[in-house]
Design a protein around this motif. Structure first.
Motif, PDB file in Angstrom:
ATOM      1  N   ALA A 137       0.833  -1.200   0.000  1.00  0.00           N
ATOM      2  CA  ALA A 137       0.000   0.000   0.000  1.00  0.00           C
ATOM      3  C   ALA A 137       0.871   1.255   0.000  1.00  0.00           C
ATOM      4  N   ARG A 138       1.912   1.247   0.795  1.00  0.00           N
ATOM      5  CA  ARG A 138       2.815   2.408   0.848  1.00  0.00           C
ATOM      6  C   ARG A 138       3.584   2.581  -0.459  1.00  0.00           C
ATOM      7  N   GLN A 139       3.934   1.483  -1.115  1.00  0.00           N
ATOM      8  CA  GLN A 139       4.626   1.571  -2.401  1.00  0.00           C
ATOM      9  C   GLN A 139       3.701   2.098  -3.492  1.00  0.00           C
ATOM     10  N   MET A 140       2.424   1.802  -3.391  1.00  0.00           N
ATOM     11  CA  MET A 140       1.437   2.249  -4.371  1.00  0.00           C
ATOM     12  C   MET A 140       1.058   3.714  -4.184  1.00  0.00           C
ATOM     13  N   LEU A 141       1.361   4.257  -3.028  1.00  0.00           N
ATOM     14  CA  LEU A 141       0.878   5.581  -2.663  1.00  0.00           C
ATOM     15  C   LEU A 141       1.238   6.689  -3.652  1.00  0.00           C
ATOM     16  N   PRO A 142       2.454   6.774  -4.193  1.00  0.00           N
ATOM     17  CA  PRO A 142       2.730   7.854  -5.155  1.00  0.00           C
ATOM     18  C   PRO A 142       1.792   7.828  -6.371  1.00  0.00           C
ATOM     19  N   LEU A 143       1.518   6.649  -6.897  1.00  0.00           N
ATOM     20  CA  LEU A 143       0.603   6.536  -8.027  1.00  0.00           C
ATOM     21  C   LEU A 143      -0.820   6.896  -7.601  1.00  0.00           C
ATOM     22  N   VAL A 144      -1.248   6.386  -6.456  1.00  0.00           N
ATOM     23  CA  VAL A 144      -2.593   6.676  -5.954  1.00  0.00           C
ATOM     24  C   VAL A 144      -2.746   8.176  -5.686  1.00  0.00           C
ATOM     25  N   LYS A 145      -1.715   8.809  -5.122  1.00  0.00           N
ATOM     26  CA  LYS A 145      -1.752  10.262  -4.876  1.00  0.00           C
ATOM     27  C   LYS A 145      -1.990  11.011  -6.180  1.00  0.00           C
ATOM     28  N   SER A 146      -1.287  10.614  -7.222  1.00  0.00           N
ATOM     29  CA  SER A 146      -1.424  11.278  -8.517  1.00  0.00           C
ATOM     30  C   SER A 146      -2.840  11.122  -9.073  1.00  0.00           C
ATOM     31  N   ILE A 147      -3.381   9.922  -8.973  1.00  0.00           N
ATOM     32  CA  ILE A 147      -4.734   9.663  -9.481  1.00  0.00           C
ATOM     33  C   ILE A 147      -5.761  10.442  -8.672  1.00  0.00           C
ATOM     34  N   VAL A 148      -5.627  10.419  -7.349  1.00  0.00           N
ATOM     35  CA  VAL A 148      -6.575  11.138  -6.488  1.00  0.00           C
ATOM     36  C   VAL A 148      -6.460  12.646  -6.714  1.00  0.00           C
ATOM     37  N   SER A 149      -5.254  13.135  -6.950  1.00  0.00           N
ATOM     38  CA  SER A 149      -5.072  14.555  -7.266  1.00  0.00           C
ATOM     39  C   SER A 149      -5.851  14.919  -8.530  1.00  0.00           C
ATOM     40  N   ASP A 150      -5.779  14.051  -9.543  1.00  0.00           N
ATOM     41  CA  ASP A 150      -6.549  14.285 -10.772  1.00  0.00           C
ATOM     42  C   ASP A 150      -8.047  14.321 -10.479  1.00  0.00           C
ATOM     43  N   ILE A 151      -8.507  13.431  -9.612  1.00  0.00           N
ATOM     44  CA  ILE A 151      -9.930  13.376  -9.263  1.00  0.00           C
ATOM     45  C   ILE A 151     -10.352  14.655  -8.546  1.00  0.00           C
ATOM     46  N   ILE A 152      -9.570  15.085  -7.574  1.00  0.00           N
ATOM     47  CA  ILE A 152      -9.916  16.289  -6.815  1.00  0.00           C
ATOM     48  C   ILE A 152      -9.907  17.514  -7.728  1.00  0.00           C
ATOM     49  N   ASN A 153      -8.893  17.634  -8.567  1.00  0.00           N
ATOM     50  CA  ASN A 153      -8.830  18.771  -9.500  1.00  0.00           C
ATOM     51  C   ASN A 153     -10.005  18.746 -10.473  1.00  0.00           C
ATOM     52  N   SER A 154     -10.358  17.572 -10.941  1.00  0.00           N
ATOM     53  CA  SER A 154     -11.481  17.447 -11.876  1.00  0.00           C
ATOM     54  C   SER A 154     -12.797  17.811 -11.206  1.00  0.00           C
ATOM     55  N   ARG A 155     -12.976  17.377  -9.971  1.00  0.00           N
ATOM     56  CA  ARG A 155     -14.210  17.718  -9.249  1.00  0.00           C
ATOM     57  C   ARG A 155     -14.299  19.221  -8.988  1.00  0.00           C
ATOM     58  N   GLN A 156     -13.175  19.853  -8.712  1.00  0.00           N
ATOM     59  CA  GLN A 156     -13.171  21.309  -8.526  1.00  0.00           C
ATOM     60  C   GLN A 156     -13.523  22.016  -9.830  1.00  0.00           C
ATOM     61  N   THR A 157     -12.987  21.514 -10.928  1.00  0.00           N
ATOM     62  CA  THR A 157     -13.303  22.092 -12.236  1.00  0.00           C
ATOM     63  C   THR A 157     -14.779  21.930 -12.542  1.00  0.00           C
ATOM     64  N   LEU A 158     -15.328  20.749 -12.257  1.00  0.00           N
ATOM     65  CA  LEU A 158     -16.771  20.539 -12.478  1.00  0.00           C
ATOM     66  C   LEU A 158     -17.613  21.467 -11.617  1.00  0.00           C
ATOM     67  N   SER A 159     -17.217  21.645 -10.368  1.00  0.00           N
ATOM     68  CA  SER A 159     -18.011  22.513  -9.483  1.00  0.00           C
ATOM     69  C   SER A 159     -17.940  23.975  -9.938  1.00  0.00           C
ATOM     70  N   ARG A 160     -16.891  24.330 -10.664  1.00  0.00           N
ATOM     71  CA  ARG A 160     -16.778  25.680 -11.210  1.00  0.00           C
ATOM     72  C   ARG A 160     -17.569  25.809 -12.521  1.00  0.00           C
ATOM     73  N   LEU A 161     -17.522  24.776 -13.364  1.00  0.00           N
ATOM     74  CA  LEU A 161     -18.151  24.849 -14.680  1.00  0.00           C
ATOM     75  C   LEU A 161     -19.659  24.574 -14.678  1.00  0.00           C
ATOM     76  N   THR A 162     -20.112  23.716 -13.791  1.00  0.00           N
ATOM     77  CA  THR A 162     -21.525  23.320 -13.793  1.00  0.00           C
ATOM     78  C   THR A 162     -22.472  24.498 -13.593  1.00  0.00           C
ATOM     79  N   PRO A 163     -22.238  25.378 -12.601  1.00  0.00           N
ATOM     80  CA  PRO A 163     -23.147  26.530 -12.470  1.00  0.00           C
ATOM     81  C   PRO A 163     -23.135  27.440 -13.701  1.00  0.00           C
ATOM     82  N   GLU A 164     -21.959  27.583 -14.307  1.00  0.00           N
ATOM     83  CA  GLU A 164     -21.881  28.403 -15.516  1.00  0.00           C
ATOM     84  C   GLU A 164     -22.687  27.775 -16.643  1.00  0.00           C
TER      85      GLU A 164
END
Length: 142
Positions: free
Chosen positions: A27-54
């Motif tokens: 699990a600890r060895q996988m963490l750098p890859l998981v961090k990158s994927i989760v970062s993409d998810i969080i950034n994407s959700r923030q983008t959606l929350s900005r674009l959806t009301p518009e």
């Protein structure tokens, strides 16, 4: 030649889900890859929350829009489609690793394991330095 009919071992054609049990080191060895994927998810959700009301605003006034606003409406729709695809791909990557995204907003991930023979999970939350907590499956986390 045999008279025994050939039978599919999985007639429904569905892949059998393999129970994944990761140890803490893995699990600890996988963490750098998981961090990158989760970062993409969080950034994407923030983008959606900005674009959806518009998009909703532009859709409500679609008949009254000038050309630049109409163009923006189509652009926002396309951007949302791209971001949704990124989210779907990221979720698929986590599933492929055998990891579960528990909370999309907080970026909380469970790494499945077994502790004392019981199903459990190591938990990591976006922003944490390492995997440091675990819980039995179905129990509340502290």
């Amino acid at each position: 030649m045999s008279n025994t009919p050939n039978r599919a071992t999985n007639p429904a054609g569905k892949p059998k889900k393999k129970d994944v049990a990761l140890d803490l080191t893995t699990a600890r060895q996988m963490l750098p890859l998981v961090k990158s994927i989760v970062s993409d998810i969080i950034n994407s959700r923030q983008t959606l929350s900005r674009l959806t009301p518009e998009q909703e605003r532009l859709d409500r006034h679609r008949r009254d829009l000038v050309w630049q606003e109409r163009q923006r409406r189509y652009q926002v729709r396309d951007e949302i489609a791209v971001v949704e695809q990124v989210l779907q791909t990221a979720a698929g990557e986590l599933a492929g690793l055998g990891v579960s995204l528990i909370d999309e907003d907080a970026g909380e991930v469970d790494f499945p394991t077994k502790i004392n023979g019981r199903p459990a999970a190591y938990t990591w939350r976006f922003g944490d330095a390492a995997v440091a907590h675990w819980h039995y499956q179905g129990e509340e986390q502290l």
